[in-house]
Design an enzyme around this catalytic site. Structure first.
Site, PDB file in Angstrom:
ATOM      1  N   ARG A 210       0.857  -1.180   0.000  1.00 14.22           N
ATOM      2  CA  ARG A 210       0.000   0.000   0.000  1.00 14.22           C
ATOM      3  C   ARG A 210       0.899   1.237   0.000  1.00 14.22           C
ATOM      4  O   ARG A 210       2.043   1.192   0.475  1.00 14.22           O
ATOM      5  CB  ARG A 210      -0.896   0.014   1.231  1.00 14.22           C
ATOM      6  CG  ARG A 210      -1.864  -1.159   1.316  1.00 14.22           C
ATOM      7  CD  ARG A 210      -2.684  -1.100   2.590  1.00 14.22           C
ATOM      8  NE  ARG A 210      -3.658  -2.184   2.674  1.00 14.22           N
ATOM      9  CZ  ARG A 210      -3.427  -3.357   3.260  1.00 14.22           C
ATOM     10  NH1 ARG A 210      -2.249  -3.589   3.823  1.00 14.22           N
ATOM     11  NH2 ARG A 210      -4.366  -4.290   3.299  1.00 14.22           N
ATOM     12  N   LYS A 237      -2.644  -2.614   7.599  1.00 18.19           N
ATOM     13  CA  LYS A 237      -3.886  -2.164   8.224  1.00 18.19           C
ATOM     14  C   LYS A 237      -4.137  -2.938   9.514  1.00 18.19           C
ATOM     15  O   LYS A 237      -3.866  -4.136   9.603  1.00 18.19           O
ATOM     16  CB  LYS A 237      -5.072  -2.383   7.265  1.00 18.19           C
ATOM     17  CG  LYS A 237      -5.200  -1.326   6.178  1.00 18.19           C
ATOM     18  CD  LYS A 237      -6.482  -1.542   5.396  1.00 18.19           C
ATOM     19  CE  LYS A 237      -6.717  -0.424   4.381  1.00 18.19           C
ATOM     20  NZ  LYS A 237      -7.972  -0.629   3.633  1.00 18.19           N
ATOM     21  N   HIS A 317      -2.380   3.002  -5.851  1.00 19.20           N
ATOM     22  CA  HIS A 317      -3.075   1.780  -5.448  1.00 19.20           C
ATOM     23  C   HIS A 317      -3.341   0.849  -6.624  1.00 19.20           C
ATOM     24  O   HIS A 317      -3.553  -0.357  -6.424  1.00 19.20           O
ATOM     25  CB  HIS A 317      -4.384   2.135  -4.744  1.00 19.20           C
ATOM     26  CG  HIS A 317      -4.811   1.108  -3.747  1.00 19.20           C
ATOM     27  ND1 HIS A 317      -4.135   0.858  -2.573  1.00 19.20           N
ATOM     28  CD2 HIS A 317      -5.852   0.223  -3.760  1.00 19.20           C
ATOM     29  CE1 HIS A 317      -4.739  -0.109  -1.901  1.00 19.20           C
ATOM     30  NE2 HIS A 317      -5.778  -0.508  -2.594  1.00 19.20           N
ATOM     31  N   ARG A 320      -1.010  -2.065  -6.696  1.00 19.17           N
ATOM     32  CA  ARG A 320      -1.336  -3.130  -5.739  1.00 19.17           C
ATOM     33  C   ARG A 320      -2.353  -4.099  -6.340  1.00 19.17           C
ATOM     34  O   ARG A 320      -2.185  -5.315  -6.256  1.00 19.17           O
ATOM     35  CB  ARG A 320      -1.866  -2.504  -4.448  1.00 19.17           C
ATOM     36  CG  ARG A 320      -2.332  -3.500  -3.404  1.00 19.17           C
ATOM     37  CD  ARG A 320      -2.648  -2.778  -2.096  1.00 19.17           C
ATOM     38  NE  ARG A 320      -3.403  -3.608  -1.179  1.00 19.17           N
ATOM     39  CZ  ARG A 320      -2.878  -4.536  -0.401  1.00 19.17           C
ATOM     40  NH1 ARG A 320      -1.576  -4.774  -0.451  1.00 19.17           N
ATOM     41  NH2 ARG A 320      -3.624  -5.244   0.423  1.00 19.17           N
ATOM     42  N   HIS A 343      -4.407  -9.000   3.204  1.00 14.57           N
ATOM     43  CA  HIS A 343      -5.861  -8.928   3.280  1.00 14.57           C
ATOM     44  C   HIS A 343      -6.317  -9.526   4.612  1.00 14.57           C
ATOM     45  O   HIS A 343      -5.833 -10.579   5.025  1.00 14.57           O
ATOM     46  CB  HIS A 343      -6.509  -9.708   2.134  1.00 14.57           C
ATOM     47  CG  HIS A 343      -6.315  -9.067   0.795  1.00 14.57           C
ATOM     48  ND1 HIS A 343      -6.339  -9.768  -0.396  1.00 14.57           N
ATOM     49  CD2 HIS A 343      -6.079  -7.767   0.457  1.00 14.57           C
ATOM     50  CE1 HIS A 343      -6.134  -8.940  -1.409  1.00 14.57           C
ATOM     51  NE2 HIS A 343      -5.988  -7.727  -0.917  1.00 14.57           N
ATOM     52  N   TYR A 352     -10.604 -11.085  -6.431  1.00 17.46           N
ATOM     53  CA  TYR A 352      -9.648 -11.038  -7.549  1.00 17.46           C
ATOM     54  C   TYR A 352      -9.669 -12.352  -8.321  1.00 17.46           C
ATOM     55  O   TYR A 352      -9.659 -12.363  -9.551  1.00 17.46           O
ATOM     56  CB  TYR A 352      -8.232 -10.802  -7.025  1.00 17.46           C
ATOM     57  CG  TYR A 352      -7.965  -9.446  -6.427  1.00 17.46           C
ATOM     58  CD1 TYR A 352      -7.330  -8.450  -7.173  1.00 17.46           C
ATOM     59  CD2 TYR A 352      -8.314  -9.160  -5.118  1.00 17.46           C
ATOM     60  CE1 TYR A 352      -7.054  -7.206  -6.618  1.00 17.46           C
ATOM     61  CE2 TYR A 352      -8.049  -7.918  -4.557  1.00 17.46           C
ATOM     62  CZ  TYR A 352      -7.419  -6.947  -5.308  1.00 17.46           C
ATOM     63  OH  TYR A 352      -7.155  -5.721  -4.766  1.00 17.46           O
TER      64      TYR A 352
END
Length: 372
Positions: A210, A237, A317, A320, A343, A352
């Site tokens: 990120r 995150k 982004h 990514r 994730h 995806y």
């Protein structure tokens, strides 16, 4: 915000004493010593909402997240001002009116985020008796297509929508990265800036970092594993740590960049100096290096996009998304991709994979021999 928000530096005993005193002075505790805002000012309501439900002490926020929260708060405040309403005036009609206003004005993903902010505010108001009714139950969010997509472009004449994926194909990505060093206009530190920009492009493209993770990299973020391969340790995150392998091509650029700065290429896990920093500070001690900011990174990408003549919507982004898709296209296991990308849930990674499988349906079609 006032001193009520500044207790994180205190000991637990000091924290309890000062918090209790402040709340009692402002009559914000009920007979059960629970937080009550039934008779509070709107300023207290908003302040405590942000302290307790948004910018809590155990969370770290990217600049993007902070801007989003500010934008959501500003949208709500503007709506209230335009209708001469205060927060105390919000009831069923106002909730429905704001709900419709957001759904009419914003694309589904933005509308969902803004209505989620509104829901959290109403729930906090109900929990603290600022509102006597559970008003958030009347919020209805729009449906949104899951995944990494640009806002849908309506085609009303066909009653369909065209969805554009926020990623690049391999050819476009590599050409775009080749433009990263070409945007440098300065003569001072030209070589260092060119090497820096090219390394940024390679890291975005080959690691899936990120933007916030990339600008947070230190020289000490890199380490060799027991097999002698170079990894970068990052905090993603939710303060979730992960380790990312670095490709040989990127390692070469990393060391070239360090050499151009006169910096050591010896891996030192104790080195907390930023990997990317303002080059006019490069001769100052490490603790004074000014870390590259997200706006600066964003500007580099946008200038390269303009030079390459690519889609103007491309942002950091996109790399990514491109990276994750390329891993899945090359049959990297779903669980590995999930951990590599950081994730929180495998369902995100699976979005995806579903699209990759959809794009490959032509391969199955070619297996059919319908004209014998």
């Amino acid at each position: 915000m006032d001193e009520l928000t500044l207790f994180d530096h205190l000991t637990s005993e000091q924290y309890l004493t000062q918090m209790r005193n402040k709340l009692e002075q402002r009559h914000l505790l009920d007979e059960h010593r629970n937080l009550t805002l039934s008779h509070s000012s709107e300023q207290d309501f908003l302040e405590l909402f942000f302290v307790e439900k948004i910018f809590t002490l155990d969370k770290q926020f990217s600049l993007h997240t902070i801007r989003a929260y500010r934008s959501d708060a500003k949208t709500l405040l503007q709506f209230l001002m335009e209708h001469s309403l205060s927060f105390r005036d919000i009831g069923f009609p106002e909730v429905k009116a704001y709900n419709k206003y957001i759904k009419d004005k914003y694309a589904p993903k933005s509308a969902i985020r803004k209505l989620e902010f509104f829901r959290r505010l109403l729930d906090f108001g109900y929990e603290t008796q600022f509102y006597q009714a559970h008003l958030s139950t009347w919020i209805s969010k729009p449906a949104s297509k899951k995944g990494h997509f640009i806002t849908e472009e309506s085609r009303p004449e066909m009653k369909q929508t065209r969805v554009q994926v926020r990623e690049l194909n391999q050819k476009d990505a590599e050409y775009l990265i080749s433009c990263f060093p070409k945007i440098v206009k300065a003569n001072t530190n030209r070589e260092q800036l060119e090497k820096r920009n090219l390394l940024i492009g390679y890291l975005l493209y080959t690691t899936g970092l990120r933007a916030s993770e990339l600008v947070s990299l230190n020289w000490g973020s890199f380490r060799y594993n027991r097999q002698g391969y170079l990894y970068a340790d990052v905090i993603g995150k939710g303060k979730k740590p992960r380790s990312i392998p670095i490709k040989e091509e990127t390692i070469e650029l990393l060391f070239e960049y360090r050499r151009s700065l006169g910096e050591s290429i010896e891996i030192n896990p104790e080195d907390t100096s930023p990997l990317f920093f303002a080059l006019y500070n490069k001769k100052e001690p490490c603790q004074h290096k000014k870390r590259l900011t997200y706006p600066s990174l964003y500007k580099i990408v946008k200038e390269a996009v303009h030079l390459a003549g690519k889609n103007s919507k491309v942002s950091p982004h996109w790399f990514r998304h491109t990276f994750v898709t390329m891993l899945l296209e090359n049959d990297v296991p779903l669980a590995v991709v999930k951990d590599w990308a950081g994730h929180s849930d495998i369902s995100t990674t699976n979005i995806y994979l579903e699209r990759v499988n959809q794009d490959n349906t032509h391969m199955h079609l070619h297996k059919m021999n319908v004209f014998k």
